[in-house]
Design a protein around this motif. Structure first.
Motif, PDB file in Angstrom:
ATOM      1  N   GLY A  14       0.814  -1.220   0.000  1.00 35.49           N
ATOM      2  CA  GLY A  14       0.000   0.000   0.000  1.00 35.49           C
ATOM      3  C   GLY A  14       0.843   1.263   0.000  1.00 35.49           C
ATOM      4  N   GLY A  15       0.160   2.395  -0.005  1.00 29.28           N
ATOM      5  CA  GLY A  15       0.796   3.700  -0.177  1.00 29.28           C
ATOM      6  C   GLY A  15       1.960   4.006   0.748  1.00 29.28           C
ATOM      7  N   THR A  16       1.798   3.748   2.061  1.00 21.90           N
ATOM      8  CA  THR A  16       2.890   4.082   2.984  1.00 21.90           C
ATOM      9  C   THR A  16       4.073   3.132   2.798  1.00 21.90           C
ATOM     10  N   TYR A 177       0.562  -6.212   2.345  1.00 22.81           N
ATOM     11  CA  TYR A 177       1.479  -5.507   3.259  1.00 22.81           C
ATOM     12  C   TYR A 177       1.009  -4.068   3.436  1.00 22.81           C
ATOM     13  N   THR A 178       0.925  -3.633   4.711  1.00 20.00           N
ATOM     14  CA  THR A 178       0.445  -2.277   4.958  1.00 20.00           C
ATOM     15  C   THR A 178       1.205  -1.655   6.128  1.00 20.00           C
ATOM     16  N   ASP A 179       0.619  -0.640   6.774  1.00 18.07           N
ATOM     17  CA  ASP A 179       1.336   0.050   7.852  1.00 18.07           C
ATOM     18  C   ASP A 179       0.905  -0.413   9.236  1.00 18.07           C
ATOM     19  N   VAL A 180       0.044  -1.427   9.314  1.00 21.33           N
ATOM     20  CA  VAL A 180      -0.274  -2.083  10.599  1.00 21.33           C
ATOM     21  C   VAL A 180       0.007  -3.583  10.412  1.00 21.33           C
ATOM     22  N   ASP A 181       0.226  -4.282  11.534  1.00 21.09           N
ATOM     23  CA  ASP A 181       0.682  -5.676  11.365  1.00 21.09           C
ATOM     24  C   ASP A 181      -0.464  -6.684  11.313  1.00 21.09           C
ATOM     25  N   GLY A 182      -1.667  -6.206  11.029  1.00 25.42           N
ATOM     26  CA  GLY A 182      -2.781  -7.128  10.858  1.00 25.42           C
ATOM     27  C   GLY A 182      -4.107  -6.425  11.014  1.00 25.42           C
ATOM     28  N   VAL A 183      -5.159  -7.235  11.046  1.00 27.26           N
ATOM     29  CA  VAL A 183      -6.501  -6.708  11.291  1.00 27.26           C
ATOM     30  C   VAL A 183      -6.713  -6.722  12.798  1.00 27.26           C
ATOM     31  N   TYR A 184      -7.142  -5.600  13.328  1.00 29.50           N
ATOM     32  CA  TYR A 184      -7.353  -5.463  14.765  1.00 29.50           C
ATOM     33  C   TYR A 184      -8.846  -5.496  15.096  1.00 29.50           C
ATOM     34  N   THR A 185      -9.117  -5.657  16.391  1.00 29.31           N
ATOM     35  CA  THR A 185     -10.515  -5.661  16.845  1.00 29.31           C
ATOM     36  C   THR A 185     -11.211  -4.339  16.525  1.00 29.31           C
ATOM     37  N   THR A 186     -10.443  -3.278  16.414  1.00 31.38           N
ATOM     38  CA  THR A 186     -10.953  -2.013  15.874  1.00 31.38           C
ATOM     39  C   THR A 186      -9.755  -1.205  15.397  1.00 31.38           C
ATOM     40  N   ASP A 187     -10.005  -0.061  14.787  1.00 35.76           N
ATOM     41  CA  ASP A 187      -8.899   0.731  14.247  1.00 35.76           C
ATOM     42  C   ASP A 187      -7.869   1.043  15.339  1.00 35.76           C
ATOM     43  N   PRO A 188      -6.654   0.476  15.247  1.00 38.03           N
ATOM     44  CA  PRO A 188      -5.656   0.695  16.297  1.00 38.03           C
ATOM     45  C   PRO A 188      -5.234   2.149  16.415  1.00 38.03           C
ATOM     46  N   ARG A 189      -5.556   2.960  15.418  1.00 39.06           N
ATOM     47  CA  ARG A 189      -5.183   4.377  15.503  1.00 39.06           C
ATOM     48  C   ARG A 189      -6.109   5.148  16.449  1.00 39.06           C
ATOM     49  N   ILE A 190      -7.270   4.600  16.745  1.00 39.82           N
ATOM     50  CA  ILE A 190      -8.109   5.340  17.702  1.00 39.82           C
ATOM     51  C   ILE A 190      -8.309   4.600  19.026  1.00 39.82           C
ATOM     52  N   GLU A 207     -17.920  -7.592   6.542  1.00 39.49           N
ATOM     53  CA  GLU A 207     -18.726  -6.613   7.295  1.00 39.49           C
ATOM     54  C   GLU A 207     -17.831  -5.496   7.821  1.00 39.49           C
ATOM     55  N   MET A 208     -16.687  -5.873   8.417  1.00 38.90           N
ATOM     56  CA  MET A 208     -15.774  -4.856   8.964  1.00 38.90           C
ATOM     57  C   MET A 208     -15.412  -3.847   7.872  1.00 38.90           C
ATOM     58  N   ALA A 209     -15.030  -4.365   6.700  1.00 40.11           N
ATOM     59  CA  ALA A 209     -14.593  -3.485   5.609  1.00 40.11           C
ATOM     60  C   ALA A 209     -15.752  -2.619   5.132  1.00 40.11           C
ATOM     61  N   GLY A 212     -16.607   0.280   7.390  1.00 37.12           N
ATOM     62  CA  GLY A 212     -15.687   1.393   7.575  1.00 37.12           C
ATOM     63  C   GLY A 212     -14.226   1.058   7.829  1.00 37.12           C
ATOM     64  N   ALA A 213     -13.891  -0.198   8.174  1.00 40.26           N
ATOM     65  CA  ALA A 213     -12.485  -0.527   8.443  1.00 40.26           C
ATOM     66  C   ALA A 213     -11.727  -0.573   7.121  1.00 40.26           C
ATOM     67  N   LYS A 214     -11.002   0.502   6.807  1.00 43.62           N
ATOM     68  CA  LYS A 214     -10.466   0.593   5.448  1.00 43.62           C
ATOM     69  C   LYS A 214      -9.179  -0.218   5.245  1.00 43.62           C
ATOM     70  N   VAL A 215      -8.837  -1.058   6.203  1.00 41.13           N
ATOM     71  CA  VAL A 215      -7.616  -1.855   6.073  1.00 41.13           C
ATOM     72  C   VAL A 215      -7.656  -2.756   4.830  1.00 41.13           C
TER      73      VAL A 215
HETATM   74  P1  ADP Z   1      -2.600   0.942   2.592  1.00 42.39           P
HETATM   75  O1  ADP Z   1      -2.147   2.286   2.130  1.00 42.39           O
HETATM   76  O2  ADP Z   1      -1.461   0.032   2.930  1.00 42.39           O
HETATM   77  O3  ADP Z   1      -3.602   0.319   1.679  1.00 42.39           O
HETATM   78  P2  ADP Z   1      -4.723   1.793   4.376  1.00 42.39           P
HETATM   79  O4  ADP Z   1      -4.507   3.133   4.981  1.00 42.39           O
HETATM   80  O5  ADP Z   1      -5.650   1.682   3.240  1.00 42.39           O
HETATM   81  O6  ADP Z   1      -3.293   1.179   4.001  1.00 42.39           O
HETATM   82  O7  ADP Z   1      -5.202   0.756   5.512  1.00 42.39           O
HETATM   83  C1  ADP Z   1      -4.472   0.602   6.696  1.00 42.39           C
HETATM   84  C2  ADP Z   1      -5.127   1.423   7.804  1.00 42.39           C
HETATM   85  O8  ADP Z   1      -6.402   0.871   8.123  1.00 42.39           O
HETATM   86  C3  ADP Z   1      -4.403   1.384   9.116  1.00 42.39           C
HETATM   87  O9  ADP Z   1      -3.394   2.361   9.185  1.00 42.39           O
HETATM   88  C4  ADP Z   1      -5.512   1.613  10.152  1.00 42.39           C
HETATM   89  O10 ADP Z   1      -5.536   2.919  10.647  1.00 42.39           O
HETATM   90  C5  ADP Z   1      -6.793   1.398   9.364  1.00 42.39           C
HETATM   91  N1  ADP Z   1      -7.731   0.487  10.036  1.00 42.39           N
HETATM   92  C6  ADP Z   1      -9.044   0.733  10.253  1.00 42.39           C
HETATM   93  N2  ADP Z   1      -9.624  -0.267  10.917  1.00 42.39           N
HETATM   94  C7  ADP Z   1      -8.669  -1.202  11.130  1.00 42.39           C
HETATM   95  C8  ADP Z   1      -8.664  -2.473  11.764  1.00 42.39           C
HETATM   96  N3  ADP Z   1      -9.757  -2.999  12.313  1.00 42.39           N
HETATM   97  N4  ADP Z   1      -7.488  -3.160  11.824  1.00 42.39           N
HETATM   98  C9  ADP Z   1      -6.375  -2.645  11.264  1.00 42.39           C
HETATM   99  N5  ADP Z   1      -6.321  -1.448  10.654  1.00 42.39           N
HETATM  100  C10 ADP Z   1      -7.449  -0.722  10.572  1.00 42.39           C
END
Ligand code: ADP
Ligand code: ASP
Ligand code: MG
Length: 416
Positions: A14-16, A177-190, A207-209, A212-215
């Motif tokens: 992904g972008g980062t 591959y992204t900037d978090v190490d997996g799917v979390y129970t909710t957005d780890p940034r908040i 459903e998560m996606a 709103g979970a944009k991972v």
């Molecule tokens: P990429 O640029 O690699 O596609 P995105 O920004 O699209 O990355 O997706 C990764 C982001 O998704 C994370 O930085 C995180 O803030 C967000 N996110 C939202 N919900 C979740 C979740 N449940 N688990 C992990 N990340 C999540």
């Protein structure tokens, strides 16, 4: 596939993960490790982070009412740059690689510019190159329409490019591959106490996606589910590659041993609320309101019709995506002369918070816990909607973090 063909992997960044020359060198090093592990690798790359936003802003600046075909020509270009740079980075460290734009493969899509769907991918060209020892670097997010024009797959669409390519190549796995190490129970940034999940079912991830979970882009999960693509979300920042499954595996429900009532909490700020105040309480009114919206291709999400206190009129409230909001108002204005409602009131300062879990199929009480938790925090619920494995509520946007954190604790999801 010939008898001597190697197993295949798709690695998506992904972008980062491709945000500059150094980050792209890091990507190349990770790819090299998987090549040394014996895989033929197709790499899918996004544009450098922020780049697509810049391109979209330029397009809007030139004209807010631009042709969607030109939007796609412009917005897709960021991925061409990273694909070329990644191929060079690989060549430089001794991994022969060539870049591919969507049209070169081709990745065939429908003609819905701006959010096209992939119809077919011909893997032959990439397979022929694999046979010669050349790896592929594919520009994500883009394809080619039946008219031969470049299309894009909707924001976050490189995930879908990757999963679709993994299906076409019959890859052993698709590693995102992204900037978090997996799917979390909710957005780890908040939520600091969000916990990483080792596995999540396709259905819950879908459903998560979509809530709103944009991972992962929603369509990529749909695609993984339909084609049973083993998909892993993992970090490009911690030096690990995929085989030991360090990230989160999206897989079938029965592969998951640990059974949870609620797996995750998602939120979406992409909601706008519209209320028709005092519409006559008679048959046909809902049809009169929602048919023209459907005809205009506007997706209505949550709906609530209030109980009328006088038996004659009622309030009808519903939500649309923010992007459709203005258009929805226009459609209502043009079509509701005969309804004789009092007025329309709107609110774009709302957020949808959802709890998700397959355990809801068999256990009662999930919704009650949600309502009670929000009540205890003094948060007013404006609209509710439920399905088999989720409950969503619409609340004022200012309470987003408070609500998500409180629910995370209430369902016992907090990590250490
Ligand atoms: P990429 O640029 O690699 O596609 P995105 O920004 O699209 O990355 O997706 C990764 C982001 O998704 C994370 O930085 C995180 O803030 C967000 N996110 C939202 N919900 C979740 C979740 N449940 N688990 C992990 N990340 C999540
Ligand atoms: N670059 C595109 C976007 O920002 C696609 C993606 O990153 O997946 O939406
Ligand atoms: Mg993304």
């Amino acid at each position: 596939m010939s008898a001597a063909a190697k197993p295949r992997l798709v690695m998506k960044f992904g972008g980062t993960s491709v945000a500059g020359v150094e980050r792209i060198r890091n990507v190349a090093a990770l790819v090299k490790r998987e090549v040394e592990n014996g895989y033929d690798v197709a790499v899918v790359v996004s544009a450098m982070s922020g780049e697509t936003n810049k391109l979209v802003a330029l397009t809007r600046e030139m004209s807010p009412l631009h042709d969607a075909r030109e939007y796609d020509a412009i917005a897709s270009s960021g991925e061409n740059v990273t694909a070329g740079l990644t191929a060079i980075a690989l060549d430089t460290i001794g991994v022969p690689a060539r870049s591919w734009a969507g049209w070169q493969i081709p990745i065939k899509t429908d003609g819905v510019h701006g959010s096209a769907s992939i119809l077919d991918i011909d893997p032959k060209g990439i397979e022929d190159r694999f046979a010669q020892g050349t790896m592929a670097v594919v520009a994500g997010f883009q394809g080619i329409s039946p008219e031969g024009r470049i299309t894009t797959l909707g924001r976050g669409g490189s995930d879908t490019s990757a999963v679709a390519l993994a299906a076409a190549l019959k890859a052993e796995r698709c590693d995102i591959y992204t900037d978090v190490d997996g799917v979390y129970t909710t957005d780890p940034r908040i939520v600091e106490k969000a916990r990483k999940l080792d596995k999540i079912s396709y259905e819950e991830m879908l459903e998560m996606a979509s809530l709103g979970a944009k991972v992962l882009q929603t369509r990529s999960v749909e695609m993984a589910m339909i084609h049973r693509v083993k998909t892993q979300v993992l970090s490009s920042f911690d030096g690990q590659v995929g085989a030991d499954l360090p990230g989160t595996l999206v897989c079938d429900e029965d592969e998951i041993m640990e059974k949870r009532l609620v797996s995750g909490i998602a939120y979406s700020r992409d909601e706008a609320k519209i209320t028709l105040v005092k519409v006559p309480d008679r048959p046909g009114v809902a049809a009169a309101i929602f048919s023209p919206l459907a005809d205009a291709g506007i997706n209505v999400d949550m709906i609530v019709q209030n109980v009328s206190d006088d038996g004659k009129t009622t309030d009808m409230t519903f939500t649309t995506g923010k992007a459709d909001f203005e258009r929805a108002l226009k459609v209502l204005e043009d079509n509701l002369h005969d309804i004789r409602h009092e007025r329309v009131s709107t609110d774009t300062n709302v957020v949808k918070v959802s709890v998700i879990g397959v355990g809801m199929r068999t256990h009662a009480g999930v919704a009650q816990t949600m309502f009670k938790t929000l009540a205890e925090k003094g948060i007013n619920i404006q609209v509710i909607s439920t399905s088999e494995i989720k409950v969503s509520v619409l609340i004022a946007a200012e309470y987003t973090e408070l609500a998500v954190r409180a629910l995370h604790t209430a369902y016992g999801l907090d990590g250490p």
